[in-house]
Design an enzyme around this catalytic site. Structure first.
Site, PDB file in Angstrom:
ATOM      1  N   GLY A 187      -2.584   6.892  -6.092  1.00 34.60           N
ATOM      2  CA  GLY A 187      -3.364   8.112  -6.333  1.00 34.60           C
ATOM      3  C   GLY A 187      -2.719   8.961  -7.412  1.00 34.60           C
ATOM      4  O   GLY A 187      -3.391   9.440  -8.331  1.00 34.60           O
TER       5      GLY A 187
ATOM      6  N   ASP B 127      13.363  10.066  -6.078  1.00 27.55           N
ATOM      7  CA  ASP B 127      14.005  11.217  -5.433  1.00 27.55           C
ATOM      8  C   ASP B 127      14.333  10.938  -3.966  1.00 27.55           C
ATOM      9  O   ASP B 127      15.306  11.466  -3.428  1.00 27.55           O
ATOM     10  CB  ASP B 127      13.084  12.445  -5.526  1.00 27.55           C
ATOM     11  CG  ASP B 127      11.691  12.152  -4.988  1.00 27.55           C
ATOM     12  OD1 ASP B 127      11.081  11.163  -5.429  1.00 27.55           O
ATOM     13  OD2 ASP B 127      11.217  12.903  -4.113  1.00 27.55           O
TER      14      ASP B 127
ATOM     15  N   GLY C 243       9.020  12.885  -7.689  1.00 27.31           N
ATOM     16  CA  GLY C 243       8.475  13.872  -6.756  1.00 27.31           C
ATOM     17  C   GLY C 243       6.968  13.754  -6.720  1.00 27.31           C
ATOM     18  O   GLY C 243       6.367  13.129  -7.603  1.00 27.31           O
TER      19      GLY C 243
ATOM     20  N   GLY D 186       1.735   5.096  -4.251  1.00 28.97           N
ATOM     21  CA  GLY D 186       1.570   6.248  -5.143  1.00 28.97           C
ATOM     22  C   GLY D 186       0.480   5.993  -6.180  1.00 28.97           C
ATOM     23  O   GLY D 186       0.481   6.594  -7.253  1.00 28.97           O
TER      24      GLY D 186
ATOM     25  N   THR E 163      -3.956   8.109   5.937  1.00 27.87           N
ATOM     26  CA  THR E 163      -5.229   7.855   6.611  1.00 27.87           C
ATOM     27  C   THR E 163      -5.108   7.993   8.123  1.00 27.87           C
ATOM     28  O   THR E 163      -5.949   8.612   8.763  1.00 27.87           O
ATOM     29  CB  THR E 163      -5.737   6.450   6.219  1.00 27.87           C
ATOM     30  OG1 THR E 163      -5.974   6.466   4.813  1.00 27.87           O
ATOM     31  CG2 THR E 163      -7.020   6.079   6.934  1.00 27.87           C
ATOM     32  N   THR E 164      -4.045   7.422   8.716  1.00 24.29           N
ATOM     33  CA  THR E 164      -3.973   7.385  10.181  1.00 24.29           C
ATOM     34  C   THR E 164      -2.822   8.220  10.737  1.00 24.29           C
ATOM     35  O   THR E 164      -2.735   8.390  11.952  1.00 24.29           O
ATOM     36  CB  THR E 164      -3.790   5.923  10.670  1.00 24.29           C
ATOM     37  OG1 THR E 164      -2.615   5.396  10.035  1.00 24.29           O
ATOM     38  CG2 THR E 164      -4.994   5.067  10.329  1.00 24.29           C
TER      39      THR E 164
ATOM     40  N   GLY F  81       0.809  -1.213   0.000  1.00 28.87           N
ATOM     41  CA  GLY F  81       0.000   0.000   0.000  1.00 28.87           C
ATOM     42  C   GLY F  81       0.844   1.266   0.000  1.00 28.87           C
ATOM     43  O   GLY F  81       2.073   1.220   0.182  1.00 28.87           O
ATOM     44  N   ASP F  82       0.190   2.394  -0.281  1.00 28.66           N
ATOM     45  CA  ASP F  82       0.830   3.717  -0.276  1.00 28.66           C
ATOM     46  C   ASP F  82       1.966   3.846  -1.286  1.00 28.66           C
ATOM     47  O   ASP F  82       2.927   4.586  -1.076  1.00 28.66           O
ATOM     48  CB  ASP F  82       1.363   4.066   1.137  1.00 28.66           C
ATOM     49  CG  ASP F  82       0.254   4.074   2.159  1.00 28.66           C
ATOM     50  OD1 ASP F  82      -0.883   4.403   1.785  1.00 28.66           O
ATOM     51  OD2 ASP F  82       0.524   3.748   3.326  1.00 28.66           O
TER      52      ASP F  82
ATOM     53  N   ARG G 291       0.132   7.330  10.997  1.00 32.86           N
ATOM     54  CA  ARG G 291       1.146   6.478  11.635  1.00 32.86           C
ATOM     55  C   ARG G 291       2.449   6.497  10.829  1.00 32.86           C
ATOM     56  O   ARG G 291       2.410   6.527   9.602  1.00 32.86           O
ATOM     57  CB  ARG G 291       0.650   5.020  11.687  1.00 32.86           C
ATOM     58  CG  ARG G 291      -0.462   4.783  12.686  1.00 32.86           C
ATOM     59  CD  ARG G 291      -0.918   3.339  12.662  1.00 32.86           C
ATOM     60  NE  ARG G 291      -1.605   2.985  11.421  1.00 32.86           N
ATOM     61  CZ  ARG G 291      -2.047   1.775  11.124  1.00 32.86           C
ATOM     62  NH1 ARG G 291      -1.844   0.783  11.971  1.00 32.86           N
ATOM     63  NH2 ARG G 291      -2.675   1.538   9.995  1.00 32.86           N
TER      64      ARG G 291
ATOM     65  N   HIS H 258      -5.370   8.084  -0.770  1.00 39.73           N
ATOM     66  CA  HIS H 258      -4.685   8.310  -2.047  1.00 39.73           C
ATOM     67  C   HIS H 258      -4.433   9.810  -2.213  1.00 39.73           C
ATOM     68  O   HIS H 258      -5.373  10.603  -2.207  1.00 39.73           O
ATOM     69  CB  HIS H 258      -5.519   7.767  -3.209  1.00 39.73           C
ATOM     70  CG  HIS H 258      -5.670   6.281  -3.157  1.00 39.73           C
ATOM     71  ND1 HIS H 258      -6.349   5.553  -4.099  1.00 39.73           N
ATOM     72  CD2 HIS H 258      -5.205   5.369  -2.262  1.00 39.73           C
ATOM     73  CE1 HIS H 258      -6.298   4.267  -3.784  1.00 39.73           C
ATOM     74  NE2 HIS H 258      -5.621   4.133  -2.673  1.00 39.73           N
TER      75      HIS H 258
HETATM   76  P1  GDP Z   1      -1.417   5.579  -2.440  1.00 44.65           P
HETATM   77  O1  GDP Z   1      -2.178   5.128  -1.247  1.00 44.65           O
HETATM   78  O2  GDP Z   1      -0.794   4.439  -3.176  1.00 44.65           O
HETATM   79  O3  GDP Z   1      -2.193   6.478  -3.346  1.00 44.65           O
HETATM   80  O4  GDP Z   1      -0.189   6.458  -1.871  1.00 44.65           O
HETATM   81  P2  GDP Z   1      -0.273   7.586  -0.729  1.00 44.65           P
HETATM   82  O5  GDP Z   1      -0.897   8.797  -1.290  1.00 44.65           O
HETATM   83  O6  GDP Z   1      -0.848   7.019   0.523  1.00 44.65           O
HETATM   84  O7  GDP Z   1       1.260   7.798  -0.417  1.00 44.65           O
HETATM   85  C1  GDP Z   1       2.167   8.223  -1.385  1.00 44.65           C
HETATM   86  C2  GDP Z   1       2.809   9.547  -0.913  1.00 44.65           C
HETATM   87  O8  GDP Z   1       3.954   9.812  -1.690  1.00 44.65           O
HETATM   88  C3  GDP Z   1       1.910  10.743  -1.128  1.00 44.65           C
HETATM   89  O9  GDP Z   1       2.162  11.674  -0.096  1.00 44.65           O
HETATM   90  C4  GDP Z   1       2.335  11.292  -2.479  1.00 44.65           C
HETATM   91  O10 GDP Z   1       2.079  12.683  -2.624  1.00 44.65           O
HETATM   92  C5  GDP Z   1       3.806  11.020  -2.431  1.00 44.65           C
HETATM   93  N1  GDP Z   1       4.470  10.726  -3.713  1.00 44.65           N
HETATM   94  C6  GDP Z   1       3.998  10.104  -4.809  1.00 44.65           C
HETATM   95  N2  GDP Z   1       4.975   9.935  -5.737  1.00 44.65           N
HETATM   96  C7  GDP Z   1       6.093  10.453  -5.180  1.00 44.65           C
HETATM   97  C8  GDP Z   1       7.459  10.561  -5.625  1.00 44.65           C
HETATM   98  O11 GDP Z   1       7.833  10.112  -6.705  1.00 44.65           O
HETATM   99  N3  GDP Z   1       8.327  11.165  -4.772  1.00 44.65           N
HETATM  100  C9  GDP Z   1       7.963  11.654  -3.554  1.00 44.65           C
HETATM  101  N4  GDP Z   1       8.866  12.229  -2.806  1.00 44.65           N
HETATM  102  N5  GDP Z   1       6.698  11.552  -3.101  1.00 44.65           N
HETATM  103  C10 GDP Z   1       5.783  10.963  -3.907  1.00 44.65           C
HETATM  104  P1  IMO Z   2      -3.808   2.690   0.330  1.00 45.40           P
HETATM  105  O1  IMO Z   2      -4.947   2.489  -0.634  1.00 45.40           O
HETATM  106  C1  IMO Z   2      -1.313   1.057   3.521  1.00 45.40           C
HETATM  107  C2  IMO Z   2      -3.160  -1.903   6.167  1.00 45.40           C
HETATM  108  C3  IMO Z   2      -3.349  -1.452   7.600  1.00 45.40           C
HETATM  109  C4  IMO Z   2      -3.231  -2.777   8.318  1.00 45.40           C
HETATM  110  C5  IMO Z   2      -3.933  -3.743   7.353  1.00 45.40           C
HETATM  111  C6  IMO Z   2      -5.381  -4.020   7.690  1.00 45.40           C
HETATM  112  O2  IMO Z   2      -3.694   4.065   0.850  1.00 45.40           O
HETATM  113  O3  IMO Z   2      -2.546   2.135  -0.219  1.00 45.40           O
HETATM  114  P2  IMO Z   2      -7.623  -2.595   7.538  1.00 45.40           P
HETATM  115  O4  IMO Z   2      -8.005  -1.304   8.186  1.00 45.40           O
HETATM  116  O5  IMO Z   2      -7.690  -2.555   6.041  1.00 45.40           O
HETATM  117  O6  IMO Z   2      -8.360  -3.776   8.092  1.00 45.40           O
HETATM  118  O7  IMO Z   2      -6.076  -2.804   7.945  1.00 45.40           O
HETATM  119  O8  IMO Z   2      -3.848  -3.142   6.077  1.00 45.40           O
HETATM  120  N1  IMO Z   2      -3.739  -1.012   5.144  1.00 45.40           N
HETATM  121  C7  IMO Z   2      -3.027  -0.151   4.404  1.00 45.40           C
HETATM  122  N2  IMO Z   2      -1.719   0.156   4.414  1.00 45.40           N
HETATM  123  N3  IMO Z   2      -2.118   1.634   2.606  1.00 45.40           N
HETATM  124  C8  IMO Z   2      -3.421   1.326   2.552  1.00 45.40           C
HETATM  125  O9  IMO Z   2      -4.252   1.802   1.607  1.00 45.40           O
HETATM  126  C9  IMO Z   2      -3.948   0.411   3.494  1.00 45.40           C
HETATM  127  N4  IMO Z   2      -5.165  -0.109   3.731  1.00 45.40           N
HETATM  128  C10 IMO Z   2      -5.025  -0.977   4.718  1.00 45.40           C
HETATM  129  O10 IMO Z   2      -2.349  -0.557   7.994  1.00 45.40           O
HETATM  130  O11 IMO Z   2      -1.881  -3.161   8.386  1.00 45.40           O
HETATM  131 MG    MG Z   3      -2.244   5.499   0.809  1.00 42.96          MG
END
Ligand code: GDP
Ligand code: IMO
Ligand code: MG
Length: 450
Positions: free
Chosen positions: A17, A333, A415, A15, A300-301, A12-13, A303, A41
């Protein structure tokens, strides 16, 4: 046609979004197909930061229909709040549609998610987002769920609540020692949410099928990540849905044969939020540096995210279970400034290299990552407009990841800003080529004999 599925290739997380927003610019429909408000996202555009949880990232592109599909679990209070925040940022929400089949996250789901985490001994906690996701999917599977179509009909909602809430209240008080919830109060509050969301609720499966039939570009926006998938992730440290591409069909109401291109999103390193195994985790100054430079704190949290080297075992597994065609590599980056960087190319357990990502967490705990070390790079020369202009060390790292994962790297991100993406393959052109080839093959394959 065509359709494009964007999925997380790690925990997760990654990028998603940002990548969804990039390709949504030239899409007509963007649909979420699973997860709920556990997702966060982020899109950074024109100096503004948008944080999307339930609303598909496509909402930021004018004219795009943004669908919350049947596989998503919807917390209506959270959604209304998110819509308000987006509207205050100037986002037009008239293109939002919510599936009448999507399940509703109820207050008892949120309570049970949190109480269950508290009840568990520390070592057995999942580290959930506490958003009621797991208990809501439990009710869906148990066939005691409430769907958006029920929420928007106050009489039907009351019937559902009268059936299910005595059970939920018994569980709340007898298992968790929590005071029961008041049915009348829940009904009034949720009937009001239903009334407010009703204009957006529709048969989104039919909408998506029609969009594909009329040649529109449909993007399916995965949430969470492959290693959080309930089947293919590091169970039980997973979420309760199917973030992998298979879920894009069942969670949106289109057929699996309608999925064209599948692209995974991965960071140039690895992060994880919540509990569970993480073989390449760095509990040292390099991990701390990744966290600070990458602002690795949950959308989201809030953390802190655990950080570590890129793990090709993880991304290869993700590539396989998703049937990925390509990889969007992010956050290059963040690694800048290190003398050398490492890629985990495999796991060694008891002297043997593992052939595949293991199902057993005990096995995984015994694995030692096998690393390859490559030259690092500095900030200089990262802010370019084409991939070929990147410093040789960056390209060397990207090419090595591509080779060890076995996928082309279709874009590179340097970035958070919308503009900081170097595109190597136009994903809509690729998806269209796949769709055309499939259509032609299908016509030939299913020719009936006289
Ligand atoms: P998602 O859940 O997969 O959509 O990702 P998140 O938004 O939770 O986390 C990605 C974070 O990295 C966000 O704060 C974005 O703005 C940031 N981000 C995305 N691409 C890049 C990158 O290439 N470099 C840096 N430094 N940040 C990025
Ligand atoms: P995005 O879409 C990162 C993780 C939680 C926990 C486990 C179960 O932003 O990438 P839940 O609340 O779904 O029952 O939690 O999954 N988790 C994520 N970690 N990015 C997410 O979503 C997540 N959605 C759930 O941290 O470990
Ligand atoms: Mg995320």
């Amino acid at each position: 046609m065509p359709s494009l599925v964007i999925v997380g290739a790690q925990w997760g997380d990654e990028g998603k979004g940002k990548i969804t927003d990039l390709w949504a610019e030239s899409a007509q429909v963007v649909a979420r197909y699973q997860g709920g408000s556990n997702a966060g996202h982020t899109v950074v555009a024109g100096g503004q930061t948008y944080k999307l949880h339930l609303v598909p990232a496509g909402i930021l592109r004018p004219g795009v229909t943004a669908v919350i599909g049947n596989g998503v679990v919807v917390d209506p209070a959270f959604l209304l709040q998110e819509m308000e925040t987006l509207a205050a940022q100037g986002v037009d929400l008239s293109g939002l549609r919510i599936s009448d089949r999507a399940h509703v996250v109820m207050p008892y789901h949120i309570l049970m998610d949190q109480l269950e985490e508290e009840r568990r001994p520390a070592a057995e906690r999942i580290g959930t987002t506490g958003r009621g996701i797991g208990p809501c999917y439990v009710d869906k599977a148990q066939r005691t769920g409430i769907r958006m179509g029920d929420l928007t009909d106050a009489g039907l909602l009351r019937k559902c609540l009268d059936l299910v809430m005595p059970l939920k209240n018994a569980e709340l008080s007898q298992v968790y020692g929590h005071k029961p919830l008041d049915v009348e109060e829940v009904w009034r509050r949720f009937a009001d949410y239903g009334r407010r969301l009703k204009p957006y609720v529709t048969d989104t499966g039919a909408l998506l099928r029609q969009a594909l039939r009329s040649g529109q570009r449909v993007l399916l926006e995965g949430a969470n990540g492959a290693l959080l998938d309930i089947d293919h992730g590091t169970y039980p440290f997973v979420t309760s849905s199917t973030p992998t591409a298979g879920g894009a069909a069942s969670g949106s109401g289109i057929g699996p044969t309608d999925l064209d291109a599948v692209v995974g999103v991965a960071k140039a390193y690895t992060t994880r939020v919540g509990e569970g195994p993480f073989p390449t985790e760095l509990k040292n100054s390099i991990g701390d540096r990744m966290r600070e430079r990458g602002h690795e704190y949950g959308t989201t949290t809030g953390r802190p995210r655990r950080c570590g080297w890129f793990d090709a075992m993880v991304v290869r597994h993700a590539a396989q279970v998703n049937g990925m065609h390509g990889l969007a590599l992010m956050h290059l980056d963040v690694l800048a400034g290190l003398d050398t960087v490492k890629i985990c190319t495999g796991y060694r357990r008891r002297g043997e290299l593992l052939p595949a990502f293991p199902a057993s967490l005990d096995k995984l705990a015994e694995c030692e990552p096998v690393y390859e070390e490559l030259p690092g790079w500095t900030e200089d020369g990262l802010q370019v407009t084409a991939y070929g202009q990147l410093p040789a060390a960056v390209r060397g790292y990207v090419e090595r990841i591509s080779a060890v994962v076995g996928l082309p790297v279709v874009s590179v991100s340097v970035g958070p800003e919308r503009s900081q993406t170097l595109v190597r393959t136009d994903l809509w052109q690729a998806a269209q080529r796949i769709a055309d080839a499939k259509a032609q093959a299908q016509e030939q394959a299913w020719r009936l004999q006289a």
